[in-house]
Design a protein around this motif. Sequence first.
Motif, PDB file in Angstrom:
ATOM      1  N   THR A  64       0.827  -1.207   0.000  1.00 51.73           N
ATOM      2  CA  THR A  64       0.000   0.000   0.000  1.00 51.73           C
ATOM      3  C   THR A  64       0.860   1.256   0.000  1.00 51.73           C
ATOM      4  N   LEU A  65       1.923   1.242   0.784  1.00 55.66           N
ATOM      5  CA  LEU A  65       2.843   2.376   0.819  1.00 55.66           C
ATOM      6  C   LEU A  65       3.472   2.605  -0.547  1.00 55.66           C
ATOM      7  N   HIS A  66       3.896   1.538  -1.196  1.00 55.83           N
ATOM      8  CA  HIS A  66       4.510   1.686  -2.515  1.00 55.83           C
ATOM      9  C   HIS A  66       3.507   2.190  -3.555  1.00 55.83           C
ATOM     10  N   LEU A  67       2.274   1.763  -3.456  1.00 53.76           N
ATOM     11  CA  LEU A  67       1.248   2.280  -4.370  1.00 53.76           C
ATOM     12  C   LEU A  67       1.022   3.773  -4.154  1.00 53.76           C
ATOM     13  N   TYR A  72       2.103   9.369  -6.008  1.00 54.17           N
ATOM     14  CA  TYR A  72       2.697  10.689  -5.777  1.00 54.17           C
ATOM     15  C   TYR A  72       3.775  11.005  -6.817  1.00 54.17           C
ATOM     16  N   ILE A  73       4.622  10.042  -7.109  1.00 53.36           N
ATOM     17  CA  ILE A  73       5.680  10.261  -8.097  1.00 53.36           C
ATOM     18  C   ILE A  73       5.086  10.494  -9.475  1.00 53.36           C
ATOM     19  N   TYR A  74       4.063   9.721  -9.828  1.00 50.02           N
ATOM     20  CA  TYR A  74       3.398   9.923 -11.115  1.00 50.02           C
ATOM     21  C   TYR A  74       2.796  11.322 -11.196  1.00 50.02           C
ATOM     22  N   ASP A  80       2.075  19.965 -14.607  1.00 47.79           N
ATOM     23  CA  ASP A  80       2.416  20.949 -15.623  1.00 47.79           C
ATOM     24  C   ASP A  80       3.134  22.113 -14.954  1.00 47.79           C
ATOM     25  N   HIS A  81       4.440  22.259 -15.211  1.00 48.58           N
ATOM     26  CA  HIS A  81       5.245  23.293 -14.571  1.00 48.58           C
ATOM     27  C   HIS A  81       5.220  24.623 -15.302  1.00 48.58           C
TER      28      HIS A  81
END
Length: 90
Positions: A64-67, A72-74, A80-81
């Motif tokens: 669950t933590l990795h998901l 978050y990383i995705y 959009d910066h």
Amino acid sequence: MYQQQQSSDSQDLALFRTVLTYCVFILALPICAFFASKFFLFDGILAMTTINSNVYSAVTAVVTLHLALGCYIYRAYSYDHTPKAPAKVD
């Protein structure tokens, strides 16, 4: 000038809310997943021993933590910066 700073502040606030939301997910979801899977699934339905239910619950929490981290990383990479052009004010 004021309009541009207000727009920048609202973008910063939106970014802060997003990061705060993901921080809560990263902290709360694994803990909830651990205890929910332990008490309801592994201890309740499957009637496992204490050690086995703890191990499987910990694995569930880690997954669950990795998901949550992956989401978050995705989100961070797909954000959009590019700043939006300020609206023309007459």
